[in-house]
Design a protein around this motif. Structure first.
Motif, mmCIF file in Angstrom:
data_model
loop_
_atom_site.group_PDB
_atom_site.id
_atom_site.type_symbol
_atom_site.label_atom_id
_atom_site.label_comp_id
_atom_site.label_asym_id
_atom_site.label_seq_id
_atom_site.Cartn_x
_atom_site.Cartn_y
_atom_site.Cartn_z
ATOM 1 N N PHE A 1 -45.204 -1.402 13.175
ATOM 2 C CA PHE A 1 -45.662 -1.047 11.830
ATOM 3 C C PHE A 1 -44.879 -1.795 10.753
ATOM 4 C CE2 PHE A 1 -44.738 1.672 8.134
ATOM 5 C CZ PHE A 1 -45.994 1.666 7.538
ATOM 6 N N LEU A 2 -43.567 -1.786 10.861
ATOM 7 C CA LEU A 2 -42.726 -2.426 9.830
ATOM 8 C C LEU A 2 -42.994 -3.926 9.752
ATOM 9 C CD1 LEU A 2 -39.319 -0.599 10.425
ATOM 10 C CD2 LEU A 2 -40.947 -0.209 8.567
ATOM 11 N N LEU A 3 -43.041 -4.573 10.909
ATOM 12 C CA LEU A 3 -43.239 -6.023 10.915
ATOM 13 C C LEU A 3 -44.645 -6.403 10.456
ATOM 14 C CD1 LEU A 3 -41.273 -6.891 14.165
ATOM 15 C CD2 LEU A 3 -40.540 -7.224 11.794
ATOM 16 N N LEU B 1 -41.408 9.209 10.845
ATOM 17 C CA LEU B 1 -40.837 8.126 10.031
ATOM 18 C C LEU B 1 -41.899 7.174 9.489
ATOM 19 C CD1 LEU B 1 -37.561 7.149 11.904
ATOM 20 C CD2 LEU B 1 -37.769 7.999 9.561
ATOM 21 N N MET B 2 -42.830 6.776 10.321
ATOM 22 C CA MET B 2 -43.844 5.813 9.913
ATOM 23 C C MET B 2 -44.654 6.352 8.724
ATOM 24 S SD MET B 2 -46.628 3.855 12.337
ATOM 25 C CE MET B 2 -45.626 4.206 13.750
ATOM 26 N N LEU B 3 -45.010 7.625 8.769
ATOM 27 C CA LEU B 3 -45.788 8.231 7.687
ATOM 28 C C LEU B 3 -44.995 8.280 6.386
ATOM 29 C CD1 LEU B 3 -47.357 11.161 9.736
ATOM 30 C CD2 LEU B 3 -48.518 9.093 8.919
ATOM 31 N N HIS B 4 -43.731 8.639 6.490
ATOM 32 C CA HIS B 4 -42.876 8.700 5.302
ATOM 33 C C HIS B 4 -42.686 7.303 4.695
ATOM 34 C CE1 HIS B 4 -41.957 12.697 6.871
ATOM 35 N NE2 HIS B 4 -41.467 12.987 5.677
ATOM 36 N N ILE B 5 -42.446 6.336 5.550
ATOM 37 C CA ILE B 5 -42.239 4.960 5.071
ATOM 38 C C ILE B 5 -43.514 4.436 4.419
ATOM 39 C CG2 ILE B 5 -41.833 2.577 5.825
ATOM 40 C CD1 ILE B 5 -39.841 3.782 7.896
ATOM 41 N N ALA B 6 -44.654 4.691 5.037
ATOM 42 C CA ALA B 6 -45.928 4.249 4.455
ATOM 43 C C ALA B 6 -46.139 4.887 3.079
ATOM 44 C CB ALA B 6 -47.082 4.599 5.388
ATOM 45 N N LEU B 7 -45.845 6.168 2.962
ATOM 46 C CA LEU B 7 -45.980 6.858 1.675
ATOM 47 C C LEU B 7 -45.067 6.236 0.624
ATOM 48 C CD1 LEU B 7 -46.991 9.251 -0.082
ATOM 49 C CD2 LEU B 7 -45.048 10.560 0.826
ATOM 50 N N LEU B 8 -43.821 6.027 0.982
ATOM 51 C CA LEU B 8 -42.865 5.478 0.016
ATOM 52 C C LEU B 8 -43.209 4.051 -0.392
ATOM 53 C CD1 LEU B 8 -39.679 7.114 1.495
ATOM 54 C CD2 LEU B 8 -40.557 7.475 -0.831
ATOM 55 N N THR B 9 -43.751 3.257 0.532
ATOM 56 C CA THR B 9 -44.149 1.893 0.151
ATOM 57 C C THR B 9 -45.314 1.932 -0.836
ATOM 58 O OG1 THR B 9 -45.551 1.647 2.114
ATOM 59 C CG2 THR B 9 -43.302 0.757 2.245
ATOM 60 N N GLN B 10 -46.170 2.938 -0.723
ATOM 61 C CA GLN B 10 -47.268 3.090 -1.693
ATOM 62 C C GLN B 10 -46.736 3.342 -3.099
ATOM 63 O OE1 GLN B 10 -49.876 6.214 -0.396
ATOM 64 N NE2 GLN B 10 -50.438 5.145 1.478
#
Length: 195
Positions: free
Chosen positions: A156-158, A123-132
């Motif tokens: 990570f989110l916070l 999840l963290m990797l996907h979220i980081a990619l999408l925020t980019q």
């Protein structure tokens, strides 16, 4: 009829993807007309982009997209390619290829879908990619993370700029993870004071 299928570059490209033959795929992509690149390979086969996604071939997907295929299409069931990629084991490299090629799906909706389709450890990797690519971490995303009880994801989110929501279903969030999240927020405030 068999000759027609053998000489059709779209069908041959489809077969090259299925057989994981990069050289043959490149050869056939050069023969496909730009107006045909997004068409189904046959009456029973999907488009080249969908084939790459379903076969979990991110490198072939990048090639097909480089030759002009649309990164923003959908399959025969009207499921967008980005969402389809999230349902695959190789979701991260597939989604990366689609986004790099200009996929126009709503990135916030894709981020929400990650919680349904992606393994927790991804999840963290996907979220980081999408925020980019412009997705924003909303309260609903933080709430989903709190409900998963994943400390690393919460951290990570916070630390990525998300705020701790004040309204959530207390029955779905443990006291321990909530305490941890509040500690992350406090630690972040302290670090920001020294910057």
């Amino acid at each position: 009829m068999l000759n027609l299928f053998r000489s059709d570059p779209l069908a041959q490209a489809h077969n090259a993807i299925l057989s994981d033959d990069r050289d043959k795929l490149i050869k056939q992509l050069k023969r496909i007309k730009p107006s045909d690149i997004d068409k189904p390979a046959s009456s029973t086969a999907p488009s080249l982009v969908e084939t790459c996604i379903l076969q979990q071939q991110p490198k072939h997907l990048s090639l097909v997209l480089d030759y002009g295929a649309s990164a923003s299409g959908h399959n025969a069931h009207a499921q967008p390619f980005g969402l389809l990629s999230l349902q695959q084991e190789q979701s991260l490299p597939l989604l990366t290829a689609l986004l790099a090629a200009g996929n126009s799906e709503d990135k916030n909706q894709l981020m929400t879908a990650c919680f349904e389709y992606c393994p927790t450890n991804q999840l963290m990797l996907h979220i980081a990619l999408l925020t980019q690519y412009g997705a924003e971490i909303s309260d609903s995303i933080v709430i989903k993370a709190l409900e998963l009880d994943e400390q690393a994801l919460i951290h990570f989110l916070l630390n990525s700029g998300a705020t701790l929501p004040t309204q959530y279903d207390k029955n779905n969030v443990s006291e321990d993870i909530l305490t941890y999240a509040k500690k992350c927020v406090d630690d972040l405030k302290i670090r920001q004071m020294f910057l």
